[in-house]
Design a protein around this motif. Structure first.
Motif, PDB file in Angstrom:
ATOM      1  N   ARG A   1      35.764  18.794  40.016  1.00 57.32           N
ATOM      2  CA  ARG A   1      36.873  17.958  40.474  1.00 57.32           C
ATOM      3  C   ARG A   1      37.132  18.103  41.975  1.00 57.32           C
ATOM      4  NH1 ARG A   1      41.639  20.541  41.293  1.00 57.32           N
ATOM      5  NH2 ARG A   1      41.569  22.762  40.777  1.00 57.32           N
ATOM      6  N   LEU A   2      36.602  19.133  42.588  1.00 53.41           N
ATOM      7  CA  LEU A   2      36.840  19.324  44.021  1.00 53.41           C
ATOM      8  C   LEU A   2      35.660  18.857  44.877  1.00 53.41           C
ATOM      9  CD1 LEU A   2      38.505  22.860  43.924  1.00 53.41           C
ATOM     10  CD2 LEU A   2      39.650  20.684  44.332  1.00 53.41           C
ATOM     11  N   LEU A   3      34.686  18.240  44.225  1.00 53.69           N
ATOM     12  CA  LEU A   3      33.531  17.770  44.996  1.00 53.69           C
ATOM     13  C   LEU A   3      33.887  16.498  45.755  1.00 53.69           C
ATOM     14  CD1 LEU A   3      30.642  18.258  42.405  1.00 53.69           C
ATOM     15  CD2 LEU A   3      31.190  19.714  44.362  1.00 53.69           C
ATOM     16  N   TYR A   4      33.104  16.236  46.767  1.00 53.42           N
ATOM     17  CA  TYR A   4      33.283  15.013  47.562  1.00 53.42           C
ATOM     18  C   TYR A   4      32.729  13.822  46.782  1.00 53.42           C
ATOM     19  CZ  TYR A   4      32.240  11.614  51.226  1.00 53.42           C
ATOM     20  OH  TYR A   4      32.150  10.467  51.975  1.00 53.42           O
ATOM     21  N   ARG A   5      33.391  12.678  46.891  1.00 51.84           N
ATOM     22  CA  ARG A   5      32.879  11.446  46.284  1.00 51.84           C
ATOM     23  C   ARG A   5      32.586  10.444  47.387  1.00 51.84           C
ATOM     24  NH1 ARG A   5      34.110  10.170  40.801  1.00 51.84           N
ATOM     25  NH2 ARG A   5      35.119  11.909  39.761  1.00 51.84           N
ATOM     26  N   GLU A   6      31.429   9.794  47.287  1.00 52.90           N
ATOM     27  CA  GLU A   6      31.096   8.754  48.269  1.00 52.90           C
ATOM     28  C   GLU A   6      32.122   7.630  48.153  1.00 52.90           C
ATOM     29  OE1 GLU A   6      29.172   8.824  50.705  1.00 52.90           O
ATOM     30  OE2 GLU A   6      27.750  10.428  50.243  1.00 52.90           O
ATOM     31  N   PRO A   7      32.552   7.030  49.282  1.00 60.66           N
ATOM     32  CA  PRO A   7      33.666   6.076  49.231  1.00 60.66           C
ATOM     33  C   PRO A   7      33.412   4.827  48.387  1.00 60.66           C
ATOM     34  CG  PRO A   7      32.878   6.403  51.500  1.00 60.66           C
ATOM     35  CD  PRO A   7      32.095   7.323  50.631  1.00 60.66           C
ATOM     36  N   ILE A   8      32.212   4.250  48.431  1.00 64.06           N
ATOM     37  CA  ILE A   8      32.025   2.986  47.706  1.00 64.06           C
ATOM     38  C   ILE A   8      31.483   3.221  46.297  1.00 64.06           C
ATOM     39  CG2 ILE A   8      30.799   0.756  47.712  1.00 64.06           C
ATOM     40  CD1 ILE A   8      31.232   0.853  50.811  1.00 64.06           C
ATOM     41  N   SER A   9      30.444   4.062  46.176  1.00 63.89           N
ATOM     42  CA  SER A   9      29.843   4.280  44.846  1.00 63.89           C
ATOM     43  C   SER A   9      30.673   5.246  43.987  1.00 63.89           C
ATOM     44  CB  SER A   9      28.437   4.850  45.008  1.00 63.89           C
ATOM     45  OG  SER A   9      28.523   6.141  45.606  1.00 63.89           O
ATOM     46  N   HIS A  10      31.539   5.999  44.610  1.00 68.11           N
ATOM     47  CA  HIS A  10      32.340   7.053  43.961  1.00 68.11           C
ATOM     48  C   HIS A  10      31.475   8.146  43.338  1.00 68.11           C
ATOM     49  CE1 HIS A  10      35.944   4.843  44.723  1.00 68.11           C
ATOM     50  NE2 HIS A  10      35.432   3.779  44.147  1.00 68.11           N
ATOM     51  N   GLU A  11      30.209   8.178  43.746  1.00 72.88           N
ATOM     52  CA  GLU A  11      29.310   9.201  43.222  1.00 72.88           C
ATOM     53  C   GLU A  11      29.748  10.585  43.730  1.00 72.88           C
ATOM     54  OE1 GLU A  11      24.613  10.380  43.784  1.00 72.88           O
ATOM     55  OE2 GLU A  11      25.439   8.676  44.854  1.00 72.88           O
ATOM     56  N   LYS A  12      29.722  11.561  42.805  1.00 72.71           N
ATOM     57  CA  LYS A  12      30.082  12.938  43.207  1.00 72.71           C
ATOM     58  C   LYS A  12      28.892  13.581  43.891  1.00 72.71           C
ATOM     59  CE  LYS A  12      32.997  14.165  39.396  1.00 72.71           C
ATOM     60  NZ  LYS A  12      32.864  14.734  38.080  1.00 72.71           N
ATOM     61  N   ILE A  13      29.119  14.232  45.007  1.00 72.33           N
ATOM     62  CA  ILE A  13      28.019  14.872  45.723  1.00 72.33           C
ATOM     63  C   ILE A  13      28.261  16.377  45.727  1.00 72.33           C
ATOM     64  CG2 ILE A  13      26.705  14.943  47.881  1.00 72.33           C
ATOM     65  CD1 ILE A  13      26.718  12.140  46.738  1.00 72.33           C
ATOM     66  N   ILE A  14      27.253  17.115  45.372  1.00 69.06           N
ATOM     67  CA  ILE A  14      27.421  18.570  45.297  1.00 69.06           C
ATOM     68  C   ILE A  14      27.163  19.219  46.647  1.00 69.06           C
ATOM     69  CG2 ILE A  14      26.499  20.704  44.261  1.00 69.06           C
ATOM     70  CD1 ILE A  14      25.893  19.066  41.750  1.00 69.06           C
ATOM     71  N   ASN A  15      26.033  18.847  47.246  1.00 74.16           N
ATOM     72  CA  ASN A  15      25.573  19.584  48.418  1.00 74.16           C
ATOM     73  C   ASN A  15      25.971  18.922  49.733  1.00 74.16           C
ATOM     74  OD1 ASN A  15      23.482  20.605  50.435  1.00 74.16           O
ATOM     75  ND2 ASN A  15      23.233  21.922  48.632  1.00 74.16           N
ATOM     76  N   TYR A  16      26.390  19.750  50.634  1.00 74.40           N
ATOM     77  CA  TYR A  16      26.771  19.316  51.989  1.00 74.40           C
ATOM     78  C   TYR A  16      25.732  18.359  52.595  1.00 74.40           C
ATOM     79  CZ  TYR A  16      27.257  20.219  57.044  1.00 74.40           C
ATOM     80  OH  TYR A  16      27.371  20.096  58.394  1.00 74.40           O
ATOM     81  N   ASN A  17      24.440  18.735  52.484  1.00 72.27           N
ATOM     82  CA  ASN A  17      23.379  17.948  53.126  1.00 72.27           C
ATOM     83  C   ASN A  17      23.139  16.600  52.468  1.00 72.27           C
ATOM     84  OD1 ASN A  17      22.682  19.899  55.048  1.00 72.27           O
ATOM     85  ND2 ASN A  17      21.685  21.075  53.418  1.00 72.27           N
ATOM     86  N   GLU A  18      23.678  16.407  51.276  1.00 72.42           N
ATOM     87  CA  GLU A  18      23.449  15.150  50.558  1.00 72.42           C
ATOM     88  C   GLU A  18      24.537  14.113  50.815  1.00 72.42           C
ATOM     89  OE1 GLU A  18      20.709  14.404  48.868  1.00 72.42           O
ATOM     90  OE2 GLU A  18      20.039  16.324  49.667  1.00 72.42           O
TER      91      GLU A  18
ATOM     92  N   GLY B   1      29.669   6.161  58.509  1.00 77.62           N
ATOM     93  CA  GLY B   1      31.103   5.911  58.331  1.00 77.62           C
ATOM     94  C   GLY B   1      31.471   5.361  56.961  1.00 77.62           C
ATOM     95  N   GLY B   2      30.470   4.956  56.172  1.00 80.99           N
ATOM     96  CA  GLY B   2      30.748   4.495  54.803  1.00 80.99           C
ATOM     97  C   GLY B   2      31.390   3.117  54.732  1.00 80.99           C
ATOM     98  N   GLY B   3      31.339   2.347  55.823  1.00 78.29           N
ATOM     99  CA  GLY B   3      31.854   0.972  55.789  1.00 78.29           C
ATOM    100  C   GLY B   3      33.348   0.876  56.047  1.00 78.29           C
ATOM    101  N   ILE B   4      33.823  -0.343  55.918  1.00 77.74           N
ATOM    102  CA  ILE B   4      35.217  -0.618  56.300  1.00 77.74           C
ATOM    103  C   ILE B   4      36.167  -0.258  55.150  1.00 77.74           C
ATOM    104  CG2 ILE B   4      36.771  -2.405  57.229  1.00 77.74           C
ATOM    105  CD1 ILE B   4      34.236  -1.675  58.946  1.00 77.74           C
ATOM    106  N   LEU B   5      37.281   0.268  55.543  1.00 74.71           N
ATOM    107  CA  LEU B   5      38.303   0.726  54.591  1.00 74.71           C
ATOM    108  C   LEU B   5      38.787  -0.437  53.708  1.00 74.71           C
ATOM    109  CD1 LEU B   5      39.547   3.571  54.400  1.00 74.71           C
ATOM    110  CD2 LEU B   5      41.386   2.780  55.879  1.00 74.71           C
ATOM    111  N   ASN B   6      39.019  -0.157  52.459  1.00 74.84           N
ATOM    112  CA  ASN B   6      39.558  -1.115  51.484  1.00 74.84           C
ATOM    113  C   ASN B   6      38.742  -2.399  51.363  1.00 74.84           C
ATOM    114  OD1 ASN B   6      41.731   0.642  51.067  1.00 74.84           O
ATOM    115  ND2 ASN B   6      42.841  -0.224  52.809  1.00 74.84           N
ATOM    116  N   GLY B   7      37.445  -2.304  51.626  1.00 79.68           N
ATOM    117  CA  GLY B   7      36.564  -3.459  51.482  1.00 79.68           C
ATOM    118  C   GLY B   7      36.864  -4.610  52.423  1.00 79.68           C
ATOM    119  N   LYS B   8      37.601  -4.356  53.474  1.00 79.39           N
ATOM    120  CA  LYS B   8      37.951  -5.440  54.416  1.00 79.39           C
ATOM    121  C   LYS B   8      36.744  -5.814  55.265  1.00 79.39           C
ATOM    122  CE  LYS B   8      42.642  -5.607  54.076  1.00 79.39           C
ATOM    123  NZ  LYS B   8      43.675  -6.518  54.420  1.00 79.39           N
ATOM    124  N   LYS B   9      36.921  -6.885  56.041  1.00 84.89           N
ATOM    125  CA  LYS B   9      35.828  -7.374  56.867  1.00 84.89           C
ATOM    126  C   LYS B   9      35.869  -6.686  58.235  1.00 84.89           C
ATOM    127  CE  LYS B   9      34.012 -11.976  57.810  1.00 84.89           C
ATOM    128  NZ  LYS B   9      33.799 -11.833  59.194  1.00 84.89           N
TER     129      LYS B   9
END
Ligand SMILES: Cc1cc2nc3c(=O)[nH]c(=O)nc-3n(C[C@H](O)[C@H](O)[C@H](O)COP(=O)(O)O)c2cc1C
Ligand code: SF4
Ligand code: SF4
Ligand code: SF4
Ligand code: FES
Length: 596
Positions: free
Chosen positions: A91-108, A382-390
């Motif tokens: 639950r404390l892992l980072y999630r990618e902003p758009i895919s919401h995929e959980k990432i374990i490793n810093y380098n990933e 940067g993972g793209g624009i916040l809230n899916g905006k243009k």
């Protein structure tokens, strides 16, 4: 005997401290002791990882598991589950902003994957207050090599071959600058590190000083040897107390170990380093104002020539470089100028650290190779624009820089391409703006900044920026008139050509670049009294479009009964009554209410 099987790296940069990392650290000390793991688990305080919005950040090695937003109350679980039983706390892992995929490793994590962390290599990975950590990471090897195997001329040649250009904004070739200072006649010479970082939103230099202060000291000492200076001064803004504290610790440790002081590495080279705290005026980052400030005078620029390399501090030859410039030097000496020159573009070598901010998913520090495109920085790191905006624009280079539109997203980021496009590298501020941004308002923000930071010494800047600000304010308040655009252009041209220092010479850039790429917005403000982004409150109103189904929901939430209309027929807003609270827009299920 102590057998360390895991390292817990706890970010103790300014960002993470402000989000509670000190409490997290105390909790780790407590919990590790409670579990009887003191001899097996080492807790290390590091500098900033550049991803402060995720703070407090904890990385557990050897696996490199990256935990974010860690709170005091999460620590027992990390210790019990991860450190004791080897089970990651998902639950404390980072999630990618758009895919919401959980990432374990810093380098990933995408934010780090595309970066090339050379200057920031140690930041977040060593303890900045332990000199042995820096040495273990190859620290002071460059100084040793320079002093024992190279002549000052060879050091300068290596820096010239590397193609390193100043990271403080101007991009002047560093090796050439060192050569001027070396050749200048003088019994006493100085090396000054410019750590006055004042661009709004920029914190690259602070992060390097907090996370890896020895790297900067080493770069300064190599420079001192190359130009023949025995004294170094770090001019750092007083608002950076942690950077100052860590620099003081680093200087004391380097003196103790003999990397600073007399007969360094058994040579004839002596070098001492002092800190001078600046009071925070933006103009004091300008090199001649900075010199005046160190000398105890009012921080005002003077005309050049003479350049500081010939007549600098107390009239002596002085080399001034930015923090990031010095931080690049050790790796150039150790790996060679050609190695460094193999990274980047033909005329812009190496990497640049940017402070990514604004309407972007991942904000933070990103170190990238020169020549990367803006699109890669914004969307991949940067993972793209916040809230899916243009995406609308990116402001690069701080108050001296410019705003680039979507059509420039594939522009390679290097000194020359940016200048051609009407922006500049500056010190590395990168503000991303979405469709809800008014470009006239952005230009006004930056001119307001430079206007209030103008030292007032020369008329074009003192008066010219004031006039520009007045015109921009009028335009955003619906009082713009025919001829304003031409007047702004004329003023900009004159200020650029006649202001005494870089502050004034570059102050018109945000106005010129927004006019170049977003002229339609200026015209809408002036001719139609309309702010297309709906930002300028004097010009923005809410209106109901033909998409209205007459459901009446907006009418119910309006606090001033400004909306009228029959059920199932198009409603309308009484502009006289409307207080522009926006409540109706949020309520309409058919997106029939428009702002602007
Ligand atoms: C208004 C103004 C503010 C500046 N602020 C900084 C600053 O905060 N840090 C910095 O390194 N350079 C700053 N500069 C650029 C310095 O004058 C100088 O060019 C730079 O420190 C040289 O180092 P470099 O060759 O390593 O870039 C500023 C220039 C101007 C005109
Ligand atoms: S350009 Fe502006 S900041 Fe620079 S000397 Fe003139 S008034 Fe001062
Ligand atoms: S913006 Fe506020 S005041 Fe204006 S019409 Fe909508 S709800 Fe009413
Ligand atoms: S909420 Fe939307 S659809 Fe319903 S009356 Fe208001 S504007 Fe029309
Ligand atoms: S201060 Fe912790 S990531 Fe920046």
């Amino acid at each position: 005997m102590e057998h360390i099987r895991a390292h817990v790296l706890l970010c103790a940069g300014t960002g993470c401290i402000s989000s509670g990392s000190k409490k997290v650290e105390a909790a780790f000390q407590r919990e590790v002791a409670r579990k009887g793991l003191i001899d097996e688990i080492k807790i290390v305080e590091t500098g900033c990882h550049g991803f402060c919005e995720m703070g407090p950040i904890v990385i557990v090695y050897p696996e490199g598991v990256f935990y974010c937003h860690v709170k005091e109350e999460d620590v027992a679980e990390i210790v019990d589950s991860h450190l004791y039983k080897g089970r990651i706390v998902e639950r404390l892992l980072y999630r990618e902003p758009i895919s919401h995929e959980k990432i374990i490793n810093y380098n990933e994590i995408n934010f780090y994957k595309k970066q090339k962390r050379m200057v920031l290599a140690n930041c977040g990975h060593i303890s900045p207050e332990v000199i042995e950590d820096y040495i273990a990471a190859g620290g002071y090897e460059a100084l040793g090599q320079a002093l024992t195997k190279m002549t000052p001329e060879q050091v300068i040649d290596e820096v010239k071959v590397s193609g390193l250009r100043g990271r403080g904004g101007g991009g002047f070739p560093t090796g050439m600058k060192w050569e001027f200072a070396k050749k200048a006649a003088g019994d006493q010479k100085y090396v000054i590190c410019n750590a006055d970082e004042g661009d709004p939103g920029a914190f690259m230099d602070r992060s390097v000083l907090e996370g890896d202060p020895h790297r900067v000291l080493e770069g300064m000492a190599v420079c001192g040897y190359a130009i023949g200076a025995s004294e170094g001064i770090i001019y750092v803004r007083a608002e950076y107390p942690l950077a100052i504290k860590r620099l003081k610790v680093a200087i004391a440790q380097a003196e103790e170990m003999g990397f600073i002081g007399k007969h360094i590495f058994g040579s004839d080279f002596d070098f001492k380093v002092k800190i001078k705290e600046g009071a925070g005026a933006f103009v004091c980052g300008e090199e001649t104002a900075l010199l005046a400030s160190i000398e105890g005078q009012r921080g005002m620029p003077r005309s050049r020539p003479p350049f500081p390399a010939i007549s600098g501090l107390w009239g002596k030859p002085t080399n001034i470089n930015n923090v990031e410039t010095f931080a690049n030097v050790p790796q150039i000496i150790v790996n060679g100028g050609e190695w460094y020159a193999s990274i980047g573009t033909e005329k812009s070598k190496g990497t640049k650290v940017f402070a990514l901010t604004g309407k972007i998913n991942n904000t933070g520090l990103a170190e990238v190779p020169m020549g990367i495109t803006m699109r890669e920085i914004i969307y991949e790191i940067g993972g793209g624009i916040l809230n899916g905006k243009k995406f609308k624009a990116v402001q690069i280079g701080g108050p001296s820089g410019g705003c680039l539109p979507e059509s420039m997203l594939d522009l390679p980021v290097d000194y020359d391409s940016l200048i051609q496009a009407g922006a500049m590298m500056g010190s590395g501020g990168l503000v991303v703006m979405d469709e809800d941004t008014c470009m006239v308002d952005v230009a006004k923000f930056f001119v307001n900044f430079t206007q209030s930071e103008s030292c007032g010494k020369c008329t074009p800047c003192r008066e010219g920026t004031k006039r520009m600000l007045e015109i921009l304010t009028n335009i955003t308040e619906g009082k713009g008139k025919k001829g304003d655009i031409e007047l702004l252009q004329q003023l900009a041209k004159n200020i650029k050509a006649t202001a005494l220092c870089g502050l004034g010479q570059t102050a018109p850039n945000p106005v010129l670049s927004t006019m170049r790429y977003f002229m339609d917005e200026y015209e809408a403000h002036i001719n139609e009294k309309r702010c297309p982004a709906g930002v300028c409150s004097h010009l923005s109103g809410y209106s109901i479009t033909e998409n209205c189904k007459g459901c009446g929901l907006c009418k119910q939430v309006c606090p001033v009964t400004a909306i009228s209309g029959e059920v199932k027929s198009r409603h309308s807003i009484d502009q006289e009554k409307c207080i522009k609270c926006g409540a109706c827009m949020g309520k309409c299920p058919f997106k029939a209410i428009r702002k602007g």
